[in-house]
Design a protein around this motif. Structure first.
Motif, mmCIF file in Angstrom:
data_model
loop_
_atom_site.group_PDB
_atom_site.id
_atom_site.type_symbol
_atom_site.label_atom_id
_atom_site.label_comp_id
_atom_site.label_asym_id
_atom_site.label_seq_id
_atom_site.Cartn_x
_atom_site.Cartn_y
_atom_site.Cartn_z
ATOM 1 N N MET A 47 0.782 -1.232 0.081
ATOM 2 C CA MET A 47 -0.055 -0.020 -0.026
ATOM 3 C C MET A 47 0.857 1.318 -0.065
ATOM 4 N N ALA A 48 0.185 2.222 -0.341
ATOM 5 C CA ALA A 48 1.052 3.716 -0.346
ATOM 6 C C ALA A 48 1.360 3.767 1.075
ATOM 7 N N GLY A 49 2.651 4.339 1.193
ATOM 8 C CA GLY A 49 3.284 4.510 2.493
ATOM 9 C C GLY A 49 4.076 3.276 2.926
ATOM 10 N N LYS A 122 4.546 6.005 -3.114
ATOM 11 C CA LYS A 122 3.700 6.991 -3.341
ATOM 12 C C LYS A 122 2.927 6.695 -4.490
ATOM 13 N N LEU A 123 1.608 7.075 -4.305
ATOM 14 C CA LEU A 123 0.724 6.867 -5.723
ATOM 15 C C LEU A 123 1.238 7.240 -6.931
ATOM 16 N N GLN A 148 -4.096 2.590 -2.139
ATOM 17 C CA GLN A 148 -4.041 3.275 -0.917
ATOM 18 C C GLN A 148 -5.455 2.999 0.041
ATOM 19 N N TRP A 149 -5.498 3.073 1.243
ATOM 20 C CA TRP A 149 -6.479 2.826 2.054
ATOM 21 C C TRP A 149 -7.158 4.340 2.121
#
Length: 161
Positions: A47-49, A122-123, A148-149
């Protein structure tokens, strides 16, 4: 187990999970890669992050410490994500989007692992990455799709219970 505002605990059953899902939206990351001549991409999830490892391995495990490896993203300018040559990271032409966010595993190079670690995904990191080994004239690609969530207010969740 969920902890509610009033200090009580709640262990949701299957029917309660459906209600929970209706209050939250999740978008996933799919990472597929083709390395070492593999023809069947293998999915990975992050996921992003998160930090993610973009894989690249020699077909036959051999010491790659002295080899040059260039990680690129062809749709960017400059296209270089991470370059290693002469046993050193060569980041002069690195795309600014990746500065301070990439590394290779020096200890794993001896076993033919040329993977790069990308920190704090990052996206905008979504895209096609290339791992090129000029000494062997070999290249592999990794398709990274970043998710991302997306969470609604916790108040909506708590109001449901």
């Amino acid at each position: 187990m969920l902890h509610l505002k009033d200090g009580l605990s709640f262990k949701p059953g299957l029917s309660d999970l459906g209600a929970l899902a209706s209050h939250y939206t999740v978008v996933f990351l799919l990472l597929t890669h083709t390395c070492g001549g593999q023809s069947d991409p293998q999915p990975m999830v992050a996921m992003a992050g998160d930090d993610v490892i973009l894989p690249c391995h020699l077909e036959t495990a051999a010491d790659a410490s002295d080899m040059t490896v260039a990680w690129t993203r062809p749709d960017l300018s400059p296209k270089f994500v991470h370059v290693r040559r002469d046993r050193m990271d060569f980041l002069i032409n690195q795309n600014p989007l990746y500065q301070g966010r990439t590394s290779v595993f020096n200890s794993k190079l001896k076993r033919g692992d040329l993977s790069v670690k990308l920190y704090r995904v990052k996206l905008s990191d979504g895209g096609t990455y290339s791992c090129f080994i000029p000494d062997l004239d070999k290249e592999s690609t990794v398709q990274l799709v970043v998710g991302q969530w997306i969470l609604r207010s916790l108040d909506l969740f708590n109001a449901a219970f």
